[in-house]
Design a protein around this motif. Structure first.
Motif, PDB file in Angstrom:
ATOM      1  N   ASP A  54       0.824  -1.214   0.000  1.00 38.80           N
ATOM      2  CA  ASP A  54       0.000   0.000   0.000  1.00 38.80           C
ATOM      3  C   ASP A  54       0.859   1.265   0.000  1.00 38.80           C
ATOM      4  OD1 ASP A  54      -2.347  -1.462  -0.021  1.00 38.80           O
ATOM      5  OD2 ASP A  54      -2.703  -1.262   2.143  1.00 38.80           O
ATOM      6  N   GLN A  55       1.919   1.268   0.804  1.00 38.56           N
ATOM      7  CA  GLN A  55       2.794   2.444   0.867  1.00 38.56           C
ATOM      8  C   GLN A  55       3.448   2.755  -0.476  1.00 38.56           C
ATOM      9  OE1 GLN A  55       5.475   1.565   4.083  1.00 38.56           O
ATOM     10  NE2 GLN A  55       4.039   2.257   5.632  1.00 38.56           N
ATOM     11  N   ASN A  56       3.658   1.722  -1.266  1.00 38.16           N
ATOM     12  CA  ASN A  56       4.243   1.923  -2.589  1.00 38.16           C
ATOM     13  C   ASN A  56       3.182   2.212  -3.644  1.00 38.16           C
ATOM     14  OD1 ASN A  56       7.305   1.424  -2.644  1.00 38.16           O
ATOM     15  ND2 ASN A  56       6.532  -0.152  -1.259  1.00 38.16           N
ATOM     16  N   GLY A  57       1.908   2.178  -3.241  1.00 36.20           N
ATOM     17  CA  GLY A  57       0.826   2.468  -4.173  1.00 36.20           C
ATOM     18  C   GLY A  57       0.607   1.373  -5.192  1.00 36.20           C
ATOM     19  N   TRP A  58       0.973   0.148  -4.844  1.00 35.31           N
ATOM     20  CA  TRP A  58       0.842  -0.970  -5.777  1.00 35.31           C
ATOM     21  C   TRP A  58      -0.421  -1.764  -5.485  1.00 35.31           C
ATOM     22  CZ3 TRP A  58       6.399  -2.907  -4.449  1.00 35.31           C
ATOM     23  CH2 TRP A  58       7.335  -2.070  -5.043  1.00 35.31           C
ATOM     24  N   SER A  59      -1.024  -2.277  -6.542  1.00 40.22           N
ATOM     25  CA  SER A  59      -2.120  -3.241  -6.385  1.00 40.22           C
ATOM     26  C   SER A  59      -1.482  -4.610  -6.132  1.00 40.22           C
ATOM     27  CB  SER A  59      -2.955  -3.296  -7.664  1.00 40.22           C
ATOM     28  OG  SER A  59      -2.175  -3.832  -8.728  1.00 40.22           O
TER      29      SER A  59
ATOM     30  N   LYS B 297      11.538   3.408   8.318  1.00 43.32           N
ATOM     31  CA  LYS B 297      11.653   2.132   7.614  1.00 43.32           C
ATOM     32  C   LYS B 297      10.306   1.696   7.048  1.00 43.32           C
ATOM     33  CE  LYS B 297      14.645  -0.619   7.766  1.00 43.32           C
ATOM     34  NZ  LYS B 297      15.594  -1.044   6.769  1.00 43.32           N
ATOM     35  N   GLN B 298       9.238   2.030   7.760  1.00 39.33           N
ATOM     36  CA  GLN B 298       7.905   1.625   7.320  1.00 39.33           C
ATOM     37  C   GLN B 298       7.307   2.591   6.304  1.00 39.33           C
ATOM     38  OE1 GLN B 298       5.183   0.448  10.515  1.00 39.33           O
ATOM     39  NE2 GLN B 298       6.949   0.425  11.865  1.00 39.33           N
ATOM     40  N   ASN B 299       7.889   3.778   6.173  1.00 38.46           N
ATOM     41  CA  ASN B 299       7.335   4.804   5.294  1.00 38.46           C
ATOM     42  C   ASN B 299       8.413   5.357   4.364  1.00 38.46           C
ATOM     43  OD1 ASN B 299       4.460   5.296   6.445  1.00 38.46           O
ATOM     44  ND2 ASN B 299       5.798   5.113   8.210  1.00 38.46           N
ATOM     45  N   PRO B 300       8.768   4.582   3.341  1.00 42.14           N
ATOM     46  CA  PRO B 300       9.874   4.974   2.466  1.00 42.14           C
ATOM     47  C   PRO B 300       9.643   6.291   1.728  1.00 42.14           C
ATOM     48  CG  PRO B 300       8.762   3.011   1.620  1.00 42.14           C
ATOM     49  CD  PRO B 300       8.189   3.297   2.969  1.00 42.14           C
TER      50      PRO B 300
END
Length: 134
Positions: free
Chosen positions: A15-20, A99-102
């Motif tokens: 989700d953080q990377n905006g990937w499905s 680390k959790q929020n690149p």
């Protein structure tokens, strides 16, 4: 099945990377159904998949599987690197958050490259925002 730290982390990092799920599946050369099973805890990724996931998300396997809270060796090394006399829990929480929020980590890194005048302006605005929220 019960949600595990690894299933929760895979979903969070995806989700953080905006990937499905499909996008992550394609990146890993897996099916979308496999990603879904990992995220729901119906299956656990094998070692090869954990290595791929840790590389894609830029986190350690330990972190990915949930072994990241106050590990003695990690804390000792952190203290040594930053010459801290005692554990700075707030600093460890900040590092954990980064680390959790690149994406935020990248923004913060860009901030460190700004000149001091812009940094001071951002710091002032940030303090005001945080004070307004609390």
């Amino acid at each position: 099945m019960k949600e595990s730290p690894v299933s929760r982390n895979i979903k969070t990092f995806r989700d953080q990377n905006g990937w499905s799920q499909l996008q992550l599946a394609e990146e890993l050369n897996r099916s979308r159904a496999t990603i879904s099973k990992w995220e729901t805890g119906n299956e656990t990724p094998n070692m090869e998949a954990l290595i791929q996931l840790s590389n894609i998300f830029d986190v350690s396997i330990d972190y990915l599987v949930g072994n990241h809270h106050q590990q003695d060796a990690y804390v000792k090394e952190f203290n040594r690197l930053y010459q801290l006399q005692k554990t700075d829990d707030e600093l460890l929480e900040v590092v954990d958050y980064l680390k959790q929020n690149p994406k935020f980590k990248k923004s913060l890194h860009m901030y460190t490259k700004l000149n001091v005048k812009y940094q001071k302006t951002i710091e002032k605005n940030f303090r005001t925002l945080v004070e307004d929220l609390s």
